[in-house]
Scaffold this motif. Sequence first.
Motif, mmCIF file in Angstrom:
data_model
loop_
_atom_site.group_PDB
_atom_site.id
_atom_site.type_symbol
_atom_site.label_atom_id
_atom_site.label_comp_id
_atom_site.label_asym_id
_atom_site.label_seq_id
_atom_site.Cartn_x
_atom_site.Cartn_y
_atom_site.Cartn_z
ATOM 1 N N ASP A 22 0.840 -0.411 -0.254
ATOM 2 C CA ASP A 22 -0.111 0.054 -0.309
ATOM 3 C C ASP A 22 1.302 1.177 0.337
ATOM 4 O O ASP A 22 2.409 1.333 0.370
ATOM 5 C CB ASP A 22 -0.727 -0.219 1.014
ATOM 6 C CG ASP A 22 -1.763 1.036 1.347
ATOM 7 O OD1 ASP A 22 -1.895 1.447 0.477
ATOM 8 O OD2 ASP A 22 -1.860 1.608 2.330
ATOM 9 N N VAL A 23 0.459 2.429 0.104
ATOM 10 C CA VAL A 23 1.153 3.444 -0.787
ATOM 11 C C VAL A 23 0.654 4.753 0.852
ATOM 12 O O VAL A 23 1.395 4.620 1.691
ATOM 13 C CB VAL A 23 0.720 4.053 -1.843
ATOM 14 C CG1 VAL A 23 2.030 5.898 -1.284
ATOM 15 C CG2 VAL A 23 1.158 3.769 -2.824
ATOM 16 N N ASP A 24 -0.677 5.021 1.055
ATOM 17 C CA ASP A 24 -0.553 5.959 2.191
ATOM 18 C C ASP A 24 -0.697 5.419 3.390
ATOM 19 O O ASP A 24 -1.021 4.392 3.721
ATOM 20 C CB ASP A 24 -1.580 7.153 2.218
ATOM 21 C CG ASP A 24 -1.729 8.031 0.602
ATOM 22 O OD1 ASP A 24 -0.675 8.530 0.095
ATOM 23 O OD2 ASP A 24 -2.085 7.650 0.193
ATOM 24 N N GLY A 25 0.252 5.939 4.722
ATOM 25 C CA GLY A 25 0.770 4.705 5.368
ATOM 26 C C GLY A 25 1.821 4.159 5.644
ATOM 27 O O GLY A 25 1.677 3.236 6.806
ATOM 28 N N VAL A 26 1.953 3.443 4.620
ATOM 29 C CA VAL A 26 3.220 2.186 4.323
ATOM 30 C C VAL A 26 4.219 2.779 4.044
ATOM 31 O O VAL A 26 5.051 2.565 4.940
ATOM 32 C CB VAL A 26 2.744 1.213 3.894
ATOM 33 C CG1 VAL A 26 3.873 0.497 2.924
ATOM 34 C CG2 VAL A 26 1.383 0.656 4.102
ATOM 35 N N GLY A 159 10.042 4.091 8.044
ATOM 36 C CA GLY A 159 11.411 2.444 8.339
ATOM 37 C C GLY A 159 10.301 1.524 8.240
ATOM 38 O O GLY A 159 11.249 0.733 8.381
ATOM 39 N N ALA A 160 9.307 1.409 7.690
ATOM 40 C CA ALA A 160 8.520 -0.094 7.892
ATOM 41 C C ALA A 160 8.637 -1.077 6.724
ATOM 42 O O ALA A 160 8.987 -2.150 7.092
ATOM 43 C CB ALA A 160 7.134 0.057 8.539
ATOM 44 N N VAL A 161 8.740 -0.002 5.802
ATOM 45 C CA VAL A 161 9.029 -0.906 4.665
ATOM 46 C C VAL A 161 11.545 -1.912 5.358
ATOM 47 O O VAL A 161 10.458 -2.831 4.789
ATOM 48 C CB VAL A 161 8.733 -0.181 3.460
ATOM 49 C CG1 VAL A 161 9.009 -0.858 2.151
ATOM 50 C CG2 VAL A 161 7.535 0.401 3.669
ATOM 51 N N ARG A 162 11.339 -0.973 5.367
ATOM 52 C CA ARG A 162 12.641 -1.787 5.656
ATOM 53 C C ARG A 162 12.809 -2.441 6.099
ATOM 54 O O ARG A 162 13.678 -3.499 6.193
ATOM 55 C CB ARG A 162 14.278 -0.178 6.081
ATOM 56 C CG ARG A 162 14.812 -0.686 6.346
ATOM 57 C CD ARG A 162 16.408 -1.850 5.448
ATOM 58 N NE ARG A 162 16.478 -0.238 4.509
ATOM 59 C CZ ARG A 162 18.261 -0.158 4.510
ATOM 60 N NH1 ARG A 162 17.935 0.073 5.356
ATOM 61 N NH2 ARG A 162 18.175 1.342 3.356
ATOM 62 N N GLU A 163 12.135 -2.111 7.341
ATOM 63 C CA GLU A 163 11.847 -3.493 8.037
ATOM 64 C C GLU A 163 11.607 -4.566 7.724
ATOM 65 O O GLU A 163 11.979 -5.858 8.117
ATOM 66 C CB GLU A 163 11.077 -3.198 9.685
ATOM 67 C CG GLU A 163 11.415 -4.132 10.638
ATOM 68 C CD GLU A 163 10.150 -3.285 12.227
ATOM 69 O OE1 GLU A 163 10.220 -4.528 12.690
ATOM 70 O OE2 GLU A 163 10.511 -3.042 12.095
#
Length: 200
Positions: A22-26, A159-163
């Motif tokens: 997802d984009v917004d919020g992710v 940083g959620a995507v990196r994690e």
Amino acid sequence: MNTPDRRFPDEAARRVRLVIFDVDGVLTDSGVYMGELPDGSPVELKRFDIQDGLAIKLLIGTGMPVALVSGRVSAATALRARELGIEECHQVPGAMKMPVVRNLLARNGVSWDEVAMLADDLPDLPVFRRVGLPVAVGNATPELVRDAVWQTRAQGGRGAVREFVRALLMARGEWENVVQGYCDARSDDVPAADTRGGRG
């Protein structure tokens, strides 16, 4: 409410053949900055995390198909997708994501249990409930968390995507090679022209 296991689901990770974000919020912190130019043209800005961007580039570099599926149309999203080299960028007015995702699966020859999704809110839920590896960002809504098999500690756009990408590639036994390859490509014996940028 279900609390996702802190152990990343390695078996599900090894099955993944498509990753949906997802984009917004992710990819963003959910903020939308809106304004107007002197001629009255609207301006919309979003904040994207640089470390998240690099993680997506690394994921794409492994050959893993990556798609952005957003329920909101935004020029900023399209611009960020082009910058990261994401060819599958789908912005769906009204957040009708299911038809888009079904088409993605069909075109890639992928089944639902081979899909990972990182999401945060209710518009993601119909798809989220179908995929084999549903992951929620740290500040996801309770409904998403309830159906997630894993949750990042980091918040969306922070940083959620990196994690998530790191955990996914570690579970697949690919992370160390990916990092080493990235460093090797930017070592001292590589011409300067080849070492510019690359952070995402």
